[in-house]
Each structure stands twice: as structure tokens, then as C-alpha cells.
Design an enzyme around this catalytic site. Structure first.
Site, mmCIF file in Angstrom:
data_model
loop_
_atom_site.group_PDB
_atom_site.id
_atom_site.type_symbol
_atom_site.label_atom_id
_atom_site.label_comp_id
_atom_site.label_asym_id
_atom_site.label_seq_id
_atom_site.Cartn_x
_atom_site.Cartn_y
_atom_site.Cartn_z
ATOM 1 N N GLU A 37 -6.640 -7.754 -1.740
ATOM 2 C CA GLU A 37 -7.147 -7.686 0.127
ATOM 3 C C GLU A 37 -9.268 -6.963 0.196
ATOM 4 O O GLU A 37 -8.981 -6.238 -0.219
ATOM 5 C CB GLU A 37 -6.331 -6.902 1.184
ATOM 6 C CG GLU A 37 -5.185 -7.171 1.613
ATOM 7 C CD GLU A 37 -4.030 -6.142 2.357
ATOM 8 O OE1 GLU A 37 -5.272 -5.336 3.004
ATOM 9 O OE2 GLU A 37 -3.019 -5.457 2.639
ATOM 10 N N GLU B 1 0.929 -1.093 -0.611
ATOM 11 C CA GLU B 1 -0.167 0.106 0.480
ATOM 12 C C GLU B 1 0.795 1.262 0.236
ATOM 13 O O GLU B 1 1.185 1.543 0.912
ATOM 14 C CB GLU B 1 -0.670 0.006 1.151
ATOM 15 C CG GLU B 1 -1.715 -0.969 1.235
ATOM 16 C CD GLU B 1 -2.974 -1.130 1.861
ATOM 17 O OE1 GLU B 1 -3.740 -1.516 2.560
ATOM 18 O OE2 GLU B 1 -2.538 -0.509 3.542
ATOM 19 N N CYS C 285 5.990 13.579 2.965
ATOM 20 C CA CYS C 285 7.058 13.984 3.957
ATOM 21 C C CYS C 285 7.498 15.880 3.198
ATOM 22 O O CYS C 285 7.599 15.967 2.459
ATOM 23 C CB CYS C 285 7.810 13.150 3.677
ATOM 24 S SG CYS C 285 9.450 13.936 4.982
ATOM 25 N N HIS D 152 -9.482 -6.016 13.657
ATOM 26 C CA HIS D 152 -9.368 -6.277 11.750
ATOM 27 C C HIS D 152 -10.136 -8.385 11.856
ATOM 28 O O HIS D 152 -9.643 -8.902 12.445
ATOM 29 C CB HIS D 152 -8.551 -6.178 11.223
ATOM 30 C CG HIS D 152 -8.869 -6.235 10.383
ATOM 31 N ND1 HIS D 152 -8.825 -7.504 9.536
ATOM 32 C CD2 HIS D 152 -8.318 -4.893 8.916
ATOM 33 C CE1 HIS D 152 -9.411 -6.696 7.719
ATOM 34 N NE2 HIS D 152 -9.186 -5.672 8.028
#
Length: 670
Positions: free
Chosen positions: A313, A156, A164, A364
Site C-alpha cells: 500500500e 496491518e 489490550c 483517501h
């Protein structure tokens, strides 16, 4: 030559089925039970190693392969293939202690601390060196391991650290800008720096768009998002190059997040993969989450260029990261999984295999819940595995949409920067509105970037093109001239790729093809509506449209109910070349948008996949076609279809009965 995912499916003996496996969280005696239960559930593919950096490299340059060696051997011995991850998404504690300057910094100047995942600056050289060393060691050791069927790069990208603002990122940003603009004069022109005395005289005067007193420069903000996505993409390319060199022949993927992740351009990452894989999670608060699931599945297929793709996922039931994590209802796990399959996935994986008992994701859901095998979720997981095995014949078949829906990350970024006409005009709202209209009519669409080849499509829908390049605008113009049918949502064509307003009047690059001029944008106040002459209410947005060749299909009603654009065109149609272009100058009701979409499809000659009432998608291949019917209602529905029902479904002379909340798959007959 077979597509890499199809080749993987052949190796697996059918559709991929499994999930993330994290054996490092469990004692060895549990591993034996895991592989036994995996085989019982029909699991043939698991992702291993995603967050195992601290196990593999407990000290800098010191590698411990014992756990991974044993686990890969065990999985292979039980016929389970491995999607082996580079565990670079979670640097270990020692990395943060050795390289505190490599930790990310927020726009306000706060340096974030170790204690989560993705705690690194994407531009940091220390991170790059440590990650590359780890990937090199991993690939060297397991290049020839018989269990490894797929490489999973990172996890991911940019989900938590895409932006940043540290000094290292600032220096990298300047290099990126010099490559993009070459000269400061060009940059100053692109960013409009004469506004607010921002003109730059030296490259080192430029910093990231950190927190400041008032609005940031929008061109700078937009470019920083491009730079940040590119910085992560460079890391993805670096890891991929190492894997390709050290372990040739094993396909490479990474799990992008579709509409769940705004900060990185997933089309760019997908283009660097041998096969496309995605993560998708339902929003529990959304009663129509199944429509968002379909949108993201179609987006995955668009990123894959129409080829099969892998669902890396999704959840067996509840997730752990929403304000209220609602459990899936009985049958919803099956319905969600088979919907992904219907829309082109040739592999169905979950996060994760065994539900954790510690850590941030212990609540989860997983394929094997806390309660073990005496649970509803386990019974549904095992039943799904058997059904996927029975559907092996659909592997390699494809979904072909006749409609394209245009989706663009830079447009998303630009539309939602500061100081726009209305913060209520949000990109995903527009996309979901238009997609829902297509979905409700059973009009299958491919979700593509604006620069894609549109010639195979009878109709194209662009929910919002606020930012549009000259090249992409010319592509849309040519598409319509040559006989295509285009529909464009409001506030489109407005700015160029640097977020500079196009001169000559709105909607800028789309004035000619749409046959109109927008005199003024008229955002509506919260709670304010504008009535259209079909009796429906529009909200959020209105425009004062002047026809320049187009005709009004719908108008804002006369004052007072018609809002600030009362009496003017709200929806237009413009015959152009051999095609037509429609424009919608507001955010209409779902009913109005559905009617407009139906009219577009009828003019373009696009027919629904099946009668309305259930979600319907067709996969086709050399051996025939398969119609997937998904019933999201509380009532049984009969759909007229000819063919042979799979998964114990029956097809009679009247069609296929799709039970309430159920899924039916039909091998169609001519």
C-alpha cells in the site's frame, strides 16, 4: 529455486502493479468498468477481501460466496491476479453482540465498542475460533482458484488494537510470563520488584500495566509490549498454518507498517512470511518525507533479507487520517513509486483502486479518483503502469548496501517508556537523523535488527542501542575486532533486555568496544543548545565522557557555550582490534552528522553510489546493473554515468540529465 515474489512476477509478466480492490462497495455494473480500466492502466495484481468478513459470513457460520466467486472469476478472465486476504481485521457487528468480552479494553478500563476495525482482543478465544473458522472456509473454497496468486493474512496487525488490558489478556500475559521466566524469583529479579513493594508471591497477582497512581514498573511495561506483539504474532501464525495446510503452493504474506507502527515487532512478522510486503504513507507535514520513504524501503529490504519485496500500500495522492491531508504534487506519485522500486520493491500497489464515496476513507486518494478518468491522478496512474511494464527486466535484481543501520522495536519501546532522563530523546528522531546523513551522501544501507549477521558490511551505524542484549553486544564487539567500523549514537548500551541498568558504569555493554566511560548523562532543557568545537550547535542531549582508550574527534566547546559537558568529548573514535568504533554523545546538527558519516564511510572504504545532488540507488543481477536517479530538487541535474537510458531517458557523454522532480533509470555499461 526462484524467490516467491520473483515467481509471482514471472506469472504476472513483470512488476506487480495494482492495489486494494473493494468491489463490495460498488454495484455489479461498476465491476465491468473496473476490470476494463485496470487493463488500461496496466494493473496485473489486486488485493481482494481485506474488509469483507460481514459479506462473506453475514451470520455466524453462514457463508455467502456469491460476490467473491463472481469477482474472482471476472478478474481471472481479464488476466488480473488476486492477492486474496483473510478478512479477519474487521469482525462483523454480530461478533461483537455475541462476544462482548472479546472487545478490547484500554489501560484505564474502558471497553471499546464495535464501529471501526480491529475491534477485538488479540488473546480472545472467541475471536480466535471465529477467525480460524473463516480462514478455513475461505482457504477451502479458493485453494484451487486460478486467480489466487498470493494469500494476504489479516491487515496491518496491531495498528489499532495491539495493547489490550482486559482480564483475558491478563491471564494470557501470566502464561507468557511463566514461559519466559519459569519462576517468580526470576521475574521479580528481572523487574526489580523490591522497588515500591511490588514483589509478587503468586502468578495470579500479576496484571497488565494498567493505569495507576504513579509510574508503572518499566520491566513490566516492556514485557507487556513484547507479550502483546507475540499475541498478535500467534494469530498470524495460526492463520498462516491453516492457509499452508489447506492451500499449499500459494505464497503467504502480511502487510507490515515499518516505522509507521511502533507496537508490533515487524521483523518477527516478516520472518513468518514467504515474501515481505509493507505499507508506507508519507507524512504531509514533513518536507523531507521522501527520506522517510527511502528509510522504510530499506527497512523493508532488511526485513526481506535482501530479497525483493512488495509495496502493498501507498497513496496515489492525499491520505485521510492526518490533521491536514496534503495532495501529492504532479509527478510525485511517479517519483515515490519508482523510489520504492529502486530500493528493491518488485511490486507497486496502492490503497486503493477506486476511491470510496462512503465510509471513513472516502477522502483517501485512489488510483481511480472520484472524478474518474478525466483527472490528473488517473493520467499519472496509467502512465506509471506503462513505465513499470517497460522496466520488467529489473525484476529479481537486488540492492546491496555496504552499510548496515541497526533498528530495533524493543529498543524503541524501552527508550520511550516513562521516567527516562529526557522525553525529548525519541527513537525515530535518532534513526532518521543518522539515516538522513547516509541518504544525503548516497550511501545505500540495509536496515537490520541488532542480532543480524554484520560480516558483509564495511560499516555499521547504530543510532540508538539503549536496550542491548549480551549476545548482540558481543556481536558488535566481534564485528569491530575483526575489522568492521561501527558508529553508535548517544544513550546506548545502557540497559539489558529487562530494562535493568548495567552495573559498572555507562555505556554498559559498550564500554570496552567504545573505549570510554560516561560519568553522567546531561539532558538539555527545551531550547538549550551545546556548541561543538566545529562551530555547530547540538541539542537535546549531552554526556560527560571519560576516554578510556578512545580519542576525541569533536569536543563540546568551552564554557559557557558548550553546555553542561563543556570542554569534554562529544564525538570519539576508538581503534579496536582491526577496526574502529565511534561514539556520538549528543544529538548533533545535520551538518556535523553528515561529516561524521562521511569520515566513517571513507575509513571503511565505502563509496557513494553516485555523485551527490540526486538520490541514487543501484540494483544488480546476473544480467547487469540498473542505476535509479531521483531528483527531489527544482533544478535539472546531470549525473556522470555510462549506459543506456530507459523510460525515454538519454545518456550522453556527459552523463544522464535528471529533470527537476524527475526519475531516470540507466542500464549501466562497464
Amino acid at each position: 529455486m526462484a524467490h516467491p515474489l520473483t515467481a509471482l512476477n514471472h506469472r504476472l509478466g513483470g512488476i506487480g502493479y495494482g492495489g486494494d480492490y473493494n468491489p463490495e462497495q460498488w454495484p455489479r455494473e461498476v465491476w465491468r468498468e473496473d476490470v476494463r480500466l485496470m487493463r488500461e492502466a496496466g494493473v496485473n495484481l489486486v488485493t481482494v477481501g481485506v474488509f469483507s468478513w460481514s459479506r462473506i459470513e453475514p451470520r455466524p457460520g453462514v457463508y455467502d460466496w456469491e460476490l467473491l466467486d463472481e469477482v474472482l472469476d471476472l478478474l481471472h478472465a481479464h488476466g488480473i491476479a488476486v492477492d486474496l486476504a483473510t478478512p479477519t481485521a474487521a469482525p462483523p457487528p454480530w461478533f461483537a453482540k455475541l462476544h462482548p468480552d472479546a472487545l478490547p479494553v484500554t489501560a484505564s478500563g474502558t471497553r471499546l465498542a464495535h464501529g471501526s476495525r480491529q475491534v477485538f482482543c488479540p488473546s480472545g478465544p472467541a475471536y480466535a475460533e471465529a477467525a480460524d473458522a473463516l480462514v478455513t472456509a475461505l482457504a477451502t473454497r479458493y485453494a484451487d482458484h486460478p486467480a489466487v496468486a498470493l494469500w494476504h493474512v489479516h491487515n496491518e496487525w496491531g495498528n489499532h488494537n495491539a495493547l489490550c488490558y482486559c482480564d483475558t489478556s491478563a491471564a494470557a500475559f501470566r502464561v507468557w510470563l511463566q514461559e519466559r521466566y519459569a519462576t517468580l524469583d526470576t521475574l521479580n529479579s528481572a523487574w526489580g520488584t523490591d522497588f515500591w513493594s511490588q514483589r509478587y508471591g503468586e502468578w495470579d497477582e500479576i496484571d497488565p500495566p494498567r493505569d495507576t497512581t504513579a509510574f508503572r514498573n518499566p520491566g513490566q511495561e516492556l514485557d507487556y509490549r513484547r507479550f502483546s506483539s507475540d499475541a498478535l504474532l500467534a494469530r498470524h501464525r495460526a492463520e498462516t498454518a491453516l492457509l499452508k495446510r489447506l492451500a499449499p503452493g500459494i505464497p503467504v504474506t502480511t502487510n507490515v507498517m515499518g516505522t509507521l507502527e511502533k507496537k508490533t515487532d515487524a521483523f518477527a512478522f516478516a520472518a513468518e512470511c514467504d515474501l515481505v510486503s509493507v505499507d508506507h504513507y508519507l507524512t504531509a507535514a514533513d518536507p523531507e518525507g521522501h527520506i522517510d520513504l527511502a528509510l522504510n524501503a530499506d527497512l523493508a529490504r532488511g526485513m526481506a533479507g535482501g530479497a525483493p519485496w512488495l509495496l502493498m500500500e501507498h497513496s496515489a495522492s492525499a491520505v485521510n487520517w492526518q490533521p491536514v491531508n496534503v495532495a501529492k504534487r504532479p509527478g510525485e506519485l511517479r517519483r515515490n513509486s519508482l523510489t520504492h522500486l529502486a530500493r528493491g520493491a518488485d511490486g507497486i500497489l496502492f490503497f486503493q483502486w477506486r476511491q470510496s464515496t462512503a465510509g471513513a476513507e472516502k477522502w483517501h486518494s485512489a488510483m481511480l479518483p472520484h472524478g474518474g478518468t478525466d483527472t490528473r491522478i488517473w493520467r499519472e496512474v496509467r502512465a506509471l503502469g506503462a513505465e513499470l511494464a517497460a522496466l520488467a527486466e529489473v525484476v529479481g535484481t537486488r540492492v546491496r548496501g555496504e552499510v548496515a543501520l541497526l533498528f530495533d522495536w524493543p529498543t524503541w519501546w524501552a527508550l520511550e517508556l516513562e521516567a527516562r532522563p529526557s522525553a525529548r530523546l525519541r527513537y525515530l528522531d535518532a534513526v532518521r537523523d543518522w539515516y538522513a546523513a547516509l541518504w544525503s551522501l548516497n550511501l545505500t544501507c540495509d536496515v537490520l535488527p541488532p542480532g543480524a549477521d554484520l560480516t558483509p558490511y564495511r560499516a555499521v551505524v547504530a543510532p540508538n542501542l539503549y536496550l542491548l542484549s549480551d549476545q548482540d553486544a558481543a556481536g558488535l564487539d566481534g564485528y569491530v575486532r575483526q575489522g568492521g567500523h561501527l558508529a553508535v549514537g548517544c544513550f546506548s548500551g545502557v540497559v539489558d533486555t529487562e530494562d535493568r541498568v548495567r552495573p559498572g558504569g555507562h555505556p554498559g555493554a559498550l564500554r570496552e568496544v567504545l573505549g570510554l566511560r560516561v560519568d553522567e548523562y546531561l539532558p538539555l532543557r527545551p531550547g538549550e543548545t551545546a556548541r561543538l568545537d566545529d562551530g555547530t550547535l547540538a541539542h537535546d542531549w549531552a554526556e560527560r565522557v571519560e576516554p578510556r582508550g578512545c580519542c576525541a574527534v569533536l569536543r563540546f566547546a568551552d564554557a559557557p557555550g558548550g553546555g553542561p559537558a563543556a570542554g569534554g568529548p562529544a564525538v570519539t573514535r576508538h581503534p579496536y582490534g582491526r577496526g574502529s568504533a565511534r561514539y556520538v554523545a549528543t544529538r548533533p546538527s545535520a551538518r556535523t552528522l553528515r561529516d561524521l558519516t562521511r569520515a566513517l564511510a571513507e575509513e571503511a572504504g565505502v563509496r557513494p553510489v553516485a555523485a551527490e545532488g540526486v538520490e541514487a540507488v543501484r540494483r544488480t543481477g546476473p544480467q547487469g546493473s540498473y542505476l535509479f536517479l531521483v531528483n527531489h530538487t527544482d533544478d535539472d541535474v546531470t549525473v556522470p554515468v555510462r549506459g543506456t537510458g530507459l523510460l525515454d531517458a538519454e545518456v550522453t557523454a556527459s552523463g544522464a540529465l535528471v529533470p527537476a522532480g524527475g526519475v531516470v533509470v540507466v542500464r549501466e555499461h562497464e
